[in-house]
Design an enzyme around this catalytic site. Structure first.
Site, PDB file in Angstrom:
ATOM      1  N   GLY A  18      63.074  21.965 141.483  1.00  0.00           N
ATOM      2  CA  GLY A  18      63.871  21.164 142.393  1.00  0.00           C
ATOM      3  C   GLY A  18      62.985  20.185 143.139  1.00  0.00           C
ATOM      4  O   GLY A  18      61.989  20.577 143.749  1.00  0.00           O
ATOM      5  N   TYR A  19      63.313  18.894 143.070  1.00  0.00           N
ATOM      6  CA  TYR A  19      62.555  17.876 143.794  1.00  0.00           C
ATOM      7  C   TYR A  19      63.478  17.014 144.649  1.00  0.00           C
ATOM      8  O   TYR A  19      63.028  16.123 145.373  1.00  0.00           O
ATOM      9  CB  TYR A  19      61.769  16.992 142.820  1.00  0.00           C
ATOM     10  CG  TYR A  19      62.642  16.249 141.828  1.00  0.00           C
ATOM     11  CD1 TYR A  19      63.135  14.983 142.111  1.00  0.00           C
ATOM     12  CD2 TYR A  19      62.964  16.817 140.599  1.00  0.00           C
ATOM     13  CE1 TYR A  19      63.946  14.299 141.213  1.00  0.00           C
ATOM     14  CE2 TYR A  19      63.761  16.149 139.686  1.00  0.00           C
ATOM     15  CZ  TYR A  19      64.255  14.899 139.995  1.00  0.00           C
ATOM     16  OH  TYR A  19      65.055  14.239 139.099  1.00  0.00           O
ATOM     17  N   GLY A  20      64.787  17.271 144.561  1.00  0.00           N
ATOM     18  CA  GLY A  20      65.780  16.544 145.339  1.00  0.00           C
ATOM     19  C   GLY A  20      66.687  17.521 146.060  1.00  0.00           C
ATOM     20  O   GLY A  20      66.232  18.392 146.792  1.00  0.00           O
ATOM     21  N   SER A  21      67.989  17.394 145.833  1.00  0.00           N
ATOM     22  CA  SER A  21      68.949  18.235 146.549  1.00  0.00           C
ATOM     23  C   SER A  21      68.802  19.715 146.225  1.00  0.00           C
ATOM     24  O   SER A  21      69.204  20.570 147.028  1.00  0.00           O
ATOM     25  CB  SER A  21      70.384  17.793 146.238  1.00  0.00           C
ATOM     26  OG  SER A  21      70.692  17.980 144.859  1.00  0.00           O
ATOM     27  N   GLU A 146      74.234  18.069 137.581  1.00  0.00           N
ATOM     28  CA  GLU A 146      73.275  17.000 137.302  1.00  0.00           C
ATOM     29  C   GLU A 146      73.741  16.088 136.164  1.00  0.00           C
ATOM     30  O   GLU A 146      72.927  15.497 135.461  1.00  0.00           O
ATOM     31  CB  GLU A 146      71.913  17.618 136.929  1.00  0.00           C
ATOM     32  CG  GLU A 146      71.393  18.651 137.912  1.00  0.00           C
ATOM     33  CD  GLU A 146      71.015  18.047 139.262  1.00  0.00           C
ATOM     34  OE1 GLU A 146      70.775  16.828 139.312  1.00  0.00           O
ATOM     35  OE2 GLU A 146      70.966  18.792 140.253  1.00  0.00           O
TER      36      GLU A 146
END
Length: 261
Positions: A18-21, A146
């Site tokens: 995970g790098y966003g939400s 996604e």
């Protein structure tokens, strides 16, 4: 990069980066690790028409751009402003989308992309371990979540610390290899990326244009600015030594909070 499917991992568990939400709104998981991946930059260069915007007025969400794409894709020029290469820290707190104290402008620095190496670029994030019994369900959930321009890939992820340790984490980590140079545990993890070839990819875009779009957009998942604020706060706290701060995100926060924008 190689693609990954649930059938390949459902018998042995699955890691998802995970790098966003996903950092502040996680999927079902057994435990979480914090760390980083190398050779990428994180940018709000992915349009969002299903979560933080609408088909008529798309918002912006983050994706990753690889160093290979930065060097070879015609979308990018050689003189980019790379926040990832800043070495100074500015201490502020973000509360409900507002900075509690005035700060000096956060400036990027100019650097020629052609001279960069993989080790020059780090994106801090998290990785979740999904137990075998939950892989199919979580993979199906993520494929829907996604779906707007993201595809699955596998990338190496360096583990710095482990959250919510349990019996499963002790067993899984014991079998992981370590990076020969840093000593970090290393995993080959699944990740969703909106690549430069995706129709939803809109970069490169200036921080001012991105901030305007974020400030005015909202969708079924809420305000676009909420996504930015939550992500920025979450990234700040991934590393106790303050190495995880993302100055690109913090510059966007400053601009979105600017009433004159």
């Amino acid at each position: 990069m190689t693609t990954s499917s649930a059938s390949e991992v459902e018998n042995q568990g699955m890691w998802i980066i995970g790098y966003g939400s996903l950092i502040f709104k996680p999927p079902q998981h057994s435990f979480r690790v914090n760390g980083y991946l190398k050779g990428f930059i994180r940018r709000f260069w992915q349009s969002s028409s299903d979560h933080r915007g609408t088909p008529e007025a798309p918002g912006r969400v983050v994706t990753l751009v690889s160093l290979d794409d930065l060097k070879t894709n015609v979308k990018f020029h050689n003189d980019l402003h790379l926040y990832e290469l800043r070495s100074t820290h500015q201490e502020t707190e973000i509360k409900e989308g507002k900075e509690s104290t005035p700060v000096e402008p956060i400036d990027s620095i100019s650097h020629r992309v052609s001279t960069l190496e993989v080790d020059d670029l780090k994106v801090w994030g998290v990785a979740y371990y999904i137990e075998p019994k939950d892989v199919a369900e979580v993979k199906a959930y993520l494929d829907v979540r996604e779906q707007d321009g993201y595809t699955t890939h596998k990338v190496p992820f360096h583990i710095i610390n482990v959250e919510n340790k349990n019996d499963v984490s002790e067993k899984v980590l014991a079998d992981l290899p370590k990076d020969s140079l840093t000593g970090d545990f290393l995993i080959d993890s699944m990740i969703y990326i909106g690549t430069v070839d995706s129709e939803s990819f809109i970069g490169p875009e200036s921080v001012h244009e991105t901030a305007k779009k974020i400030k005015s957009s909202q969708g079924p998942s809420g305000l676009n600015s909420e996504y930015l604020f939550e992500l920025t706060k979450a990234v700040r706290h991934l590393d106790k030594e303050n190495r995880s701060r993302d100055y690109y995100l913090e510059d966007l926060v400053k601009l979105v909070n600017d009433e004159s924008l």
